[in-house]
Design a protein around this motif. Structure first.
Motif, PDB file in Angstrom:
ATOM      1  N   VAL A  15     -34.425 -53.944  57.648  1.00 20.74           N
ATOM      2  CA  VAL A  15     -33.897 -53.028  58.664  1.00 20.74           C
ATOM      3  C   VAL A  15     -33.352 -53.794  59.865  1.00 20.74           C
ATOM      4  CG1 VAL A  15     -34.510 -51.138  60.249  1.00 20.74           C
ATOM      5  CG2 VAL A  15     -35.509 -51.220  57.953  1.00 20.74           C
ATOM      6  N   ASN A  73     -37.613 -43.343  58.103  1.00 19.70           N
ATOM      7  CA  ASN A  73     -37.056 -42.037  58.473  1.00 19.70           C
ATOM      8  C   ASN A  73     -38.037 -41.237  59.324  1.00 19.70           C
ATOM      9  OD1 ASN A  73     -34.691 -42.598  57.112  1.00 19.70           O
ATOM     10  ND2 ASN A  73     -35.350 -41.626  55.210  1.00 19.70           N
ATOM     11  N   SER A  79     -29.170 -50.317  64.563  1.00 25.18           N
ATOM     12  CA  SER A  79     -27.960 -49.680  64.020  1.00 25.18           C
ATOM     13  C   SER A  79     -26.677 -50.337  64.507  1.00 25.18           C
ATOM     14  CB  SER A  79     -27.960 -48.191  64.363  1.00 25.18           C
ATOM     15  OG  SER A  79     -29.066 -47.554  63.756  1.00 25.18           O
ATOM     16  N   THR A 104     -31.387 -49.026  61.134  1.00 25.40           N
ATOM     17  CA  THR A 104     -30.677 -48.758  59.878  1.00 25.40           C
ATOM     18  C   THR A 104     -31.096 -49.736  58.789  1.00 25.40           C
ATOM     19  OG1 THR A 104     -28.741 -47.934  61.085  1.00 25.40           O
ATOM     20  CG2 THR A 104     -28.385 -48.617  58.809  1.00 25.40           C
ATOM     21  N   LYS A 145     -37.884 -42.754  62.839  1.00 26.27           N
ATOM     22  CA  LYS A 145     -36.648 -42.379  63.523  1.00 26.27           C
ATOM     23  C   LYS A 145     -36.690 -40.931  63.978  1.00 26.27           C
ATOM     24  CE  LYS A 145     -32.793 -43.757  61.571  1.00 26.27           C
ATOM     25  NZ  LYS A 145     -31.797 -44.099  60.516  1.00 26.27           N
ATOM     26  N   LYS A 171     -32.860 -46.106  66.831  1.00 25.30           N
ATOM     27  CA  LYS A 171     -31.563 -46.316  66.203  1.00 25.30           C
ATOM     28  C   LYS A 171     -31.673 -47.559  65.315  1.00 25.30           C
ATOM     29  CE  LYS A 171     -28.944 -43.980  69.812  1.00 25.30           C
ATOM     30  NZ  LYS A 171     -27.873 -44.066  70.840  1.00 25.30           N
ATOM     31  N   TYR A 226     -38.106 -46.467  52.940  1.00 27.06           N
ATOM     32  CA  TYR A 226     -37.214 -45.483  53.557  1.00 27.06           C
ATOM     33  C   TYR A 226     -37.984 -44.347  54.218  1.00 27.06           C
ATOM     34  CZ  TYR A 226     -33.014 -47.346  51.151  1.00 27.06           C
ATOM     35  OH  TYR A 226     -31.975 -48.130  50.726  1.00 27.06           O
ATOM     36  N   LYS A 274     -25.926 -53.485  62.287  1.00 25.43           N
ATOM     37  CA  LYS A 274     -26.063 -53.368  60.833  1.00 25.43           C
ATOM     38  C   LYS A 274     -25.030 -54.175  60.052  1.00 25.43           C
ATOM     39  CE  LYS A 274     -23.537 -48.949  60.659  1.00 25.43           C
ATOM     40  NZ  LYS A 274     -22.374 -49.390  59.881  1.00 25.43           N
TER      41      LYS A 274
END
Length: 286
Positions: A245, A103, A248, A114, A106, A112, A99, A251
């Motif tokens: 991942v 992060n 987005s 997720t 991003k 984009k 994560y 997802k």
């Protein structure tokens, strides 16, 4: 004359058998082409080849479920390039980062992307080909740590836990070298590409890098001079849980969810444990 007729009958029989074999071969080829045409290929970006056995186990689960999905693994040397490829639409999924790394990417690049599933947690450990004990370190020794922000912070926490340095606040998510309060061992900390750190060990006192690079180099987490303890129930470990991942806007893709379901099975957990010999801990329920 009878001999000629007998030979002719044998020749005809052989030709019939060959024709049947050829027809069967063509039939199988048509079947295979039809089956493959119905399969959906999902490309998964990985870093190195350490997780190949794990994704082979995922593929086996998908095949057992007759999911009609073929996993195509694509290996990268650096996760930065894997994320870039996924953001550009060249990959469907990635499965190499935690994560904190996602992060950071991003935040810096506006991707984009997720997280759609959790996989395992992998520690950063301290390795040395020069020393056998933490007590052996002396002033001026070079120690290599990863140069990406999130793993730099994790590596500094490992050095703090090992007692080689002391951080101002070891609970900070991503400490930097500026957060070092004390350096009682006198080591020189140098930031390097994570994939290259193993190759530096003959010339450095020690190095810290990701477990996948250790496995790719034919080493084991048991070779570590110092192993950071893992507690999956500790919330402070959450940022360092590895994830699958997707982009987005994809997802909720139904096929990706089939991949996640196949990953979150006992056979894949067993493959993780076998592949990493307990050095990596699955975090999913099955």
């Amino acid at each position: 004359m009878a001999t000629k007729k007998k030979a002719k009958r044998k020749l005809i029989a052989v030709l019939v058998v060959l024709a049947i074999i050829a027809a069967a071969g063509i039939g199988y080829s048509v079947y295979r082409s039809t089956r493959n045409a119905g399969e959906k290929t999902i490309t998964v970006g990985l870093v190195g080849n350490a997780d190949d056995a794990i994704w082979d186990a995922v593929q086996k689960e998908l095949d057992n479920e007759k999911a009609g999905i073929k996993i195509e693994k694509k290996a990268f040397q650096d996760g930065i390039y894997a994320n870039q490829a996924q953001a550009n639409g060249e990959l469907d999924l990635t499965a190499f980062q935690h994560y904190a790394f996602l992060n950071q990417e991003k935040s810096e690049k506006g991707y984009k992307l997720t997280a759609i599933a959790e996989t395992y947690i992998s520690p950063l450990n301290l390795y040395s080909k020069k020393y056998k004990s933490l007590k052996d370190f002396k002033s001026g020794d070079k120690v290599a740590i990863p140069n990406n922000a999130t793993n730099t912070g994790r590596a500094l926490k490992v050095l703090d836990a090992a007692g080689l340095i002391k951080l101002k606040d070891n609970t900070k998510t991503n400490p930097t070298v500026d957060d070092i309060a004390e350096n009682p061992s006198g080591i020189d900390i140098e930031l390097n590409d994570p994939a290259s750190i193993i190759n530096l060990l003959p010339d450095y006192a020690a190095g810290i890098t990701n477990t996948n690079f250790i496995i790719d180099a034919g080493m084991s987490a048991d070779d570590a001079l110092y192993q950071a303890p893992i507690d999956t129930n500790n919330k402070s470990f959450k940022p360092y849980i590895n994830i699958i991942v997707a982009r987005s806007d994809q997802k909720d893709n139904a096929d990706y969810q089939k991949v996640v379901k196949a990953y979150h099975t006992k056979s894949v957990a067993d493959a993780i444990n076998e592949n990493y010999k307990g050095a990596v801990v699955p975090v999913f329920k099955y």
